[in-house]
Design an enzyme around this catalytic site. Structure first.
Site, PDB file in Angstrom:
ATOM      1  N   HIS A  56       0.845  -1.194   0.000  1.00 29.26           N
ATOM      2  CA  HIS A  56       0.000   0.000   0.000  1.00 29.26           C
ATOM      3  C   HIS A  56       0.881   1.245   0.000  1.00 29.26           C
ATOM      4  O   HIS A  56       1.851   1.324   0.745  1.00 29.26           O
ATOM      5  CB  HIS A  56      -0.902  -0.026   1.242  1.00 29.26           C
ATOM      6  CG  HIS A  56      -1.678   1.229   1.464  1.00 29.26           C
ATOM      7  ND1 HIS A  56      -1.554   1.996   2.611  1.00 29.26           N
ATOM      8  CD2 HIS A  56      -2.588   1.864   0.680  1.00 29.26           C
ATOM      9  CE1 HIS A  56      -2.366   3.036   2.522  1.00 29.26           C
ATOM     10  NE2 HIS A  56      -3.000   2.980   1.357  1.00 29.26           N
ATOM     11  N   HIS A 131       2.274  11.279  -1.335  1.00 26.52           N
ATOM     12  CA  HIS A 131       1.379  10.846  -0.252  1.00 26.52           C
ATOM     13  C   HIS A 131       1.494  11.870   0.870  1.00 26.52           C
ATOM     14  O   HIS A 131       2.199  11.677   1.854  1.00 26.52           O
ATOM     15  CB  HIS A 131       1.734   9.446   0.256  1.00 26.52           C
ATOM     16  CG  HIS A 131       0.701   8.890   1.190  1.00 26.52           C
ATOM     17  ND1 HIS A 131       1.020   8.194   2.345  1.00 26.52           N
ATOM     18  CD2 HIS A 131      -0.658   8.948   1.156  1.00 26.52           C
ATOM     19  CE1 HIS A 131      -0.085   7.827   2.952  1.00 26.52           C
ATOM     20  NE2 HIS A 131      -1.121   8.284   2.264  1.00 26.52           N
TER      21      HIS A 131
END
Length: 340
Positions: A56, A131
């Site tokens: 992930h 991110h």
């Protein structure tokens, strides 16, 4: 039985991973060639029916706290990030992996969750992983993956480009050109999911499946539409709710026509971050819950109605990749039972 399968796989692989230099856990057994090492009867099984380990936010092993806050963040976060301490906290919650791409590949990871963005003020239209904070250049990551694939010609990877930020048509064209330049003939054209077997891909010398969650996929034969690889998201901090969600979405999985990603991850709430402000994602949420999530993985079985791709945060904290890979031995056991 599980212990026997572990011994058998270690004998089959027979390779020790070299220690990594990042200070993270050293991998005991190298899974760099686990697809090549699968028994021959699995070579004709669609990849959508195999158990495949994934990560992930795969690129987030490094983020740049000195760069601007990413366009994936709210205006309020961007204002707060003017305080240097805030970026240090963001880094602790943005990082979801310890291992580099190469280290993940050596460990057996074959699915990569990728989020990309242009960078404000960057005149050369370079694309970066993102991110919360900016990561490495996409080009550098692609080259690292390609180098591994050249050395391991029977391994197949899934690159899932599922979030795009601050990208216009020129940025998309640049990114797609970079993908072409990096992988060339290794790219696999989009076609029937059921035809994607190891044997077929080996014969074509194709190693890379690119999923592109943006209409631009229609213009390029080697881009697969995002709908071919659904990844339902539980969005919870509760292991119990996560497992219930994973079980429910697996029971609703169509038997044909797509791959399936089980996101075995917990997602922090604002209050989770507030309580573990300095501890970060790994110490606050992942470390204590990952063993329970791995226990769920061990109970699963691959197949048309079973698990396919399973993703995790911090894949090195437990024996995640090997546990997922060993689920494929259950397909071999089914075959043996059918002959009885």
């Amino acid at each position: 039985m599980l212990a026997f399968r572990k011994v058998r796989r270690k004998l089959r692989m027979g390779t020790i991973c070299s220690p990594n230099t990042s200070g993270t856990k050293t991998l005991e057994v190298c899974n760099a060639d686990w697809m090549a090492s699968l028994p021959s009867h699995l070579h004709n099984v669609p990849l959508s029916n195999l158990a495949i380990p994934g990560s992930h936010d795969s690129f987030s092993y490094w983020v740049d706290e000195k760069s601007p806050v990413g366009p994936d963040q709210t205006p309020a976060i961007k204002r707060l990030a003017r305080i240097s301490f805030v970026k240090k906290v963001m880094k602790k919650w943005s990082v979801t992996q310890n291992l580099t791409f190469r280290e993940q590949l050596d460990a057996g990871i074959r699915y990569f969750d990728l989020r990309v963005s242009s960078k404000p003020g960057d005149a050369d239209q370079e694309i970066y992983f993102i991110h919360g904070l900016f990561g490495i250049r996409v080009w550098d990551g692609l080259m690292e993956i390609d180098s591994f694939l050249t050395q391991h010609p029977q391994e197949i990877v899934f690159l899932d480009f599922n979030h795009f930020y601050a990208m216009d048509e020129a940025h998309h064209k640049r990114l797609i050109l970079r993908i072409q330049e990096a992988f060339g003939s290794k790219l696999c054209s989009a076609c029937s999911v059921e035809s994607m077997t190891l044997r077929n891909l080996w014969e074509k010398k194709c190693q890379v499946l690119i999923f592109y969650h943006c209409p631009f996929y229609k213009q390029y034969p080697f881009l697969w539409p995002g709908k071919k690889i659904p990844a339902p998201w539980a969005n919870t901090t509760s292991v119990r709710k996560l497992i219930l969600f994973l079980e429910t979405t697996l029971s609703e999985r169509p038997p044909h026509g797509s791959f399936h990603v089980s996101q075995a991850i917990l997602t922090p709430r604002v209050k989770t971050i507030a309580r573990g402000l300095v501890g970060g994602l790994k110490n606050t949420l992942v470390h204590r819950n990952l063993p329970a999530i791995l226990d769920w993985v061990k109970t699963q079985k691959p197949g048309a109605m079973g698990v396919n791709i399973i993703t995790s945060d911090f894949v090195d904290l437990v024996d995640f990749a090997t546990t997922v890979i060993e689920l494929n031995d259950l397909l071999q056991e089914d075959r043996a039972l059918a002959k009885c």
